[in-house]
Design a protein around this motif. Structure first.
Motif, mmCIF file in Angstrom:
data_model
loop_
_atom_site.group_PDB
_atom_site.id
_atom_site.type_symbol
_atom_site.label_atom_id
_atom_site.label_comp_id
_atom_site.label_asym_id
_atom_site.label_seq_id
_atom_site.Cartn_x
_atom_site.Cartn_y
_atom_site.Cartn_z
ATOM 1 N N LEU A 23 0.831 -1.202 0.000
ATOM 2 C CA LEU A 23 0.000 0.000 0.000
ATOM 3 C C LEU A 23 0.864 1.249 0.000
ATOM 4 N N SER A 24 0.463 2.233 -0.807
ATOM 5 C CA SER A 24 1.135 3.536 -0.687
ATOM 6 C C SER A 24 0.177 4.661 -1.026
ATOM 7 N N GLY A 25 0.480 5.848 -0.525
ATOM 8 C CA GLY A 25 -0.388 6.998 -0.756
ATOM 9 C C GLY A 25 0.416 8.235 -1.104
ATOM 10 N N PHE A 57 -3.319 1.723 -3.967
ATOM 11 C CA PHE A 57 -2.714 3.045 -4.119
ATOM 12 C C PHE A 57 -3.816 4.068 -3.889
ATOM 13 N N PHE A 58 -3.531 5.029 -3.025
ATOM 14 C CA PHE A 58 -4.607 5.991 -2.762
ATOM 15 C C PHE A 58 -4.094 7.420 -2.727
ATOM 16 N N VAL A 59 -5.038 8.365 -2.847
ATOM 17 C CA VAL A 59 -4.712 9.779 -2.729
ATOM 18 C C VAL A 59 -5.088 10.212 -1.322
ATOM 19 N N LEU A 62 -7.367 13.545 2.805
ATOM 20 C CA LEU A 62 -7.620 14.019 4.176
ATOM 21 C C LEU A 62 -6.320 14.543 4.812
ATOM 22 N N HIS A 63 -5.225 13.874 4.529
ATOM 23 C CA HIS A 63 -3.935 14.374 5.021
ATOM 24 C C HIS A 63 -3.586 15.728 4.389
ATOM 25 N N THR A 64 -4.055 15.921 3.171
ATOM 26 C CA THR A 64 -3.760 17.178 2.477
ATOM 27 C C THR A 64 -4.331 18.370 3.237
ATOM 28 N N ASN A 145 -2.045 14.675 14.688
ATOM 29 C CA ASN A 145 -2.628 13.334 14.550
ATOM 30 C C ASN A 145 -2.285 12.640 13.239
ATOM 31 N N TYR A 146 -1.542 13.339 12.401
ATOM 32 C CA TYR A 146 -1.184 12.830 11.073
ATOM 33 C C TYR A 146 -0.740 11.356 11.104
ATOM 34 N N PRO A 147 0.196 10.995 12.013
ATOM 35 C CA PRO A 147 0.670 9.604 11.989
ATOM 36 C C PRO A 147 -0.406 8.589 12.361
ATOM 37 N N LEU A 149 -3.664 8.796 11.549
ATOM 38 C CA LEU A 149 -4.445 8.573 10.327
ATOM 39 C C LEU A 149 -3.634 7.735 9.343
ATOM 40 N N MET A 150 -2.346 7.987 9.299
ATOM 41 C CA MET A 150 -1.505 7.211 8.378
ATOM 42 C C MET A 150 -1.466 5.740 8.800
ATOM 43 N N ALA A 151 -1.468 5.498 10.111
ATOM 44 C CA ALA A 151 -1.510 4.111 10.590
ATOM 45 C C ALA A 151 -2.826 3.458 10.153
ATOM 46 N N ASP A 167 11.988 9.546 4.575
ATOM 47 C CA ASP A 167 11.354 10.601 5.371
ATOM 48 C C ASP A 167 10.050 10.117 6.003
ATOM 49 N N GLN A 168 9.555 8.978 5.546
ATOM 50 C CA GLN A 168 8.288 8.458 6.086
ATOM 51 C C GLN A 168 8.490 7.319 7.095
ATOM 52 N N TYR A 169 9.747 6.981 7.359
ATOM 53 C CA TYR A 169 10.004 5.806 8.206
ATOM 54 C C TYR A 169 9.483 5.979 9.635
ATOM 55 N N THR A 170 9.561 7.199 10.167
ATOM 56 C CA THR A 170 9.048 7.401 11.526
ATOM 57 C C THR A 170 7.548 7.131 11.567
ATOM 58 N N HIS A 171 6.861 7.594 10.527
ATOM 59 C CA HIS A 171 5.416 7.344 10.473
ATOM 60 C C HIS A 171 5.114 5.847 10.428
ATOM 61 N N LEU A 172 5.940 5.155 9.681
ATOM 62 C CA LEU A 172 5.735 3.720 9.555
ATOM 63 C C LEU A 172 6.007 3.026 10.889
HETATM 64 N N1 TRP Z 1 2.677 10.787 4.452
HETATM 65 C C1 TRP Z 1 2.838 10.379 3.069
HETATM 66 C C2 TRP Z 1 3.625 11.490 2.339
HETATM 67 O O1 TRP Z 1 3.565 12.622 2.719
HETATM 68 C C3 TRP Z 1 1.515 10.169 2.380
HETATM 69 C C4 TRP Z 1 0.752 9.050 3.015
HETATM 70 C C5 TRP Z 1 -0.387 9.159 3.753
HETATM 71 C C6 TRP Z 1 1.086 7.673 2.960
HETATM 72 N N2 TRP Z 1 -0.789 7.949 4.172
HETATM 73 C C7 TRP Z 1 0.081 7.005 3.711
HETATM 74 C C8 TRP Z 1 2.139 6.956 2.368
HETATM 75 C C9 TRP Z 1 0.130 5.615 3.882
HETATM 76 C C10 TRP Z 1 2.162 5.565 2.539
HETATM 77 C C11 TRP Z 1 1.167 4.906 3.287
HETATM 78 O O2 TRP Z 1 4.269 11.180 1.373
#
Ligand code: TRP
Length: 350
Positions: A23-25, A57-59, A62-64, A145-147, A149-151, A167-172
């Motif tokens: 999955l990626s966004g 694959f998603f857009v 909401l994070h935007t 709360n961004y992380p 929602l990403m979870a 740059d996204q590893y912390t979120h992961l």
């Molecule tokens: N935070 C990612 C970025 O800025 C975008 C994103 C949101 C994402 N949710 C995700 C990426 C889930 C991978 C999986 O690039």
């Protein structure tokens, strides 16, 4: 990132014969550019073509909202990103393509997960600190709360692999922590998602700064015509030592040369290196070759993009079908999670 002792390939679902989920966004902050293409989209396409993977694959619309309050811009950007996924070669029959907001179950999961996430961790997140520093007048709770929602994005389809940049590893890591806490408290349910190393290609910006970025105005956009591209490329920053055509330069510190290394042949690279270091060629000569190679590389993408754009309503159709499929899978996850957390009894049968 540390690798986990739990191998996601060996998770229950995979053992039960299901394909590992990728999955990626992408956030809908602007047009897609060469950096997105070389650094991410091409990898997505390769992954999506594998028969042993299920891809989402998603857009991340909401994070935007955390940084872009302009509704019209978001409205315009979303179908454009979908077209770029499709033009790059992702087949919407094989992969599920959707917007975050079209799957309300993700937001439900977000709430469930927010109870498993210490505020202290959120405050420490590097991307939160960075954004709070850049926009001290707009530190909204969405940023914090961004992380979470990403979870929810990642664990909703119970993804095993997430192709993202470092740059996204912390979120992961946050998503894995949430999955681990859930599993400990409510019984094993979520696979622990792993990052999937991408090409590692980091395309520098045309202004000579670190990275080509949507919000930095230093990009070559994928839909730029060759003329538009040349207008941006011709004045782009190079090695500052080359004040005039007669001054030799150093390709190793030149952003334009770095871009060359991703799109040009060995022979061309040697020609640039030799010509640049001896002032045998000028920066414009070097850029002309680069321009030709980028135009060639993107020709097929651009043709597909033109064809798809001409099909009115096509991106929307793909998104509606994607939402239907994503809601089914993510809905199942949410109902199971609610059940395990003790908040499902009176939900009814939706
Ligand atoms: N935070 C990612 C970025 O800025 C975008 C994103 C949101 C994402 N949710 C995700 C990426 C889930 C991978 C999986 O690039």
């Amino acid at each position: 990132m540390k690798t986990e002792s739990t191998n996601p390939e060996a998770s229950r679902e995979v053992e039960a014969g299901k394909k590992p989920v990728v999955l990626s966004g992408i956030r809908a902050t602007g047009r897609m550019h060469l950096g997105n293409y070389l650094g991410a989209m091409r990898d997505f396409v390769t992954l999506s073509e594998r028969d042993d993977r299920e891809c989402f694959f998603f857009v991340a619309d909401l994070h935007t909202l955390t940084t872009l309050p302009d509704a019209d811009q978001i409205r315009r950007n979303v179908p454009e990103i979908v077209l770029s996924y499709l033009a790059a070669g992702i087949d919407p029959e094989r992969s599920t393509i959707y917007t975050q907001s079209s799957v309300p179950e993700t937001s439900e999961l977000f709430w469930l997960f927010s109870n498993l996430m210490p505020v202290g961790e959120l405050l420490k997140s590097p991307s939160y600190k960075e954004k709070a520093q850049m926009h001290p007048d707009n530190i909204n709770a969405g940023l914090l709360n961004y992380p979470v929602l990403m979870a929810a994005d990642i664990l909703g389809p119970r993804a095993h692999f997430v192709p993202v940049g470092e740059d996204q590893y912390t979120h992961l890591e946050n998503a894995r922590d949430i999955a681990r806490r859930f599993n400990n408290r409510y019984g094993d349910f979520f696979p622990l998602p792993q990052p999937l190393q991408q090409s590692g290609i980091r395309v520098p910006g045309l202004d000579g700064t670190g990275k080509m970025g949507k919000s930095d105005g230093n990009t070559l956009d994928l839909v730029d015509t060759p003329d538009e591209m040349w207008k941006k490329l011709a004045p782009a920053v190079t090695d500052p030592a080359r004040k005039t055509r007669k001054d030799p330069g150093n390709p190793d510190i030149c952003n334009i040369y770095t871009i060359h290394t991703y799109v040009s042949t060995e022979e061309e690279l040697n020609w640039v290196r030799e010509g640049c270091t001896t002032a045998g060629i000028g920066c414009l000569d070097c850029k002309k070759t680069l321009h030709k190679n980028i135009s060639d590389l993107l020709a097929e993408y651009q043709e597909r993009h033109r064809d798809l754009s001409a099909r009115k309503g096509y991106a929307e159709e793909v998104l509606r079908e994607g939402a239907r499929r994503a809601r089914k899978v993510i809905g199942e996850t949410v109902r199971e999670a609610q059940d395990r957390m003790g908040v499902a009894a009176y939900r009814g049968s939706s």
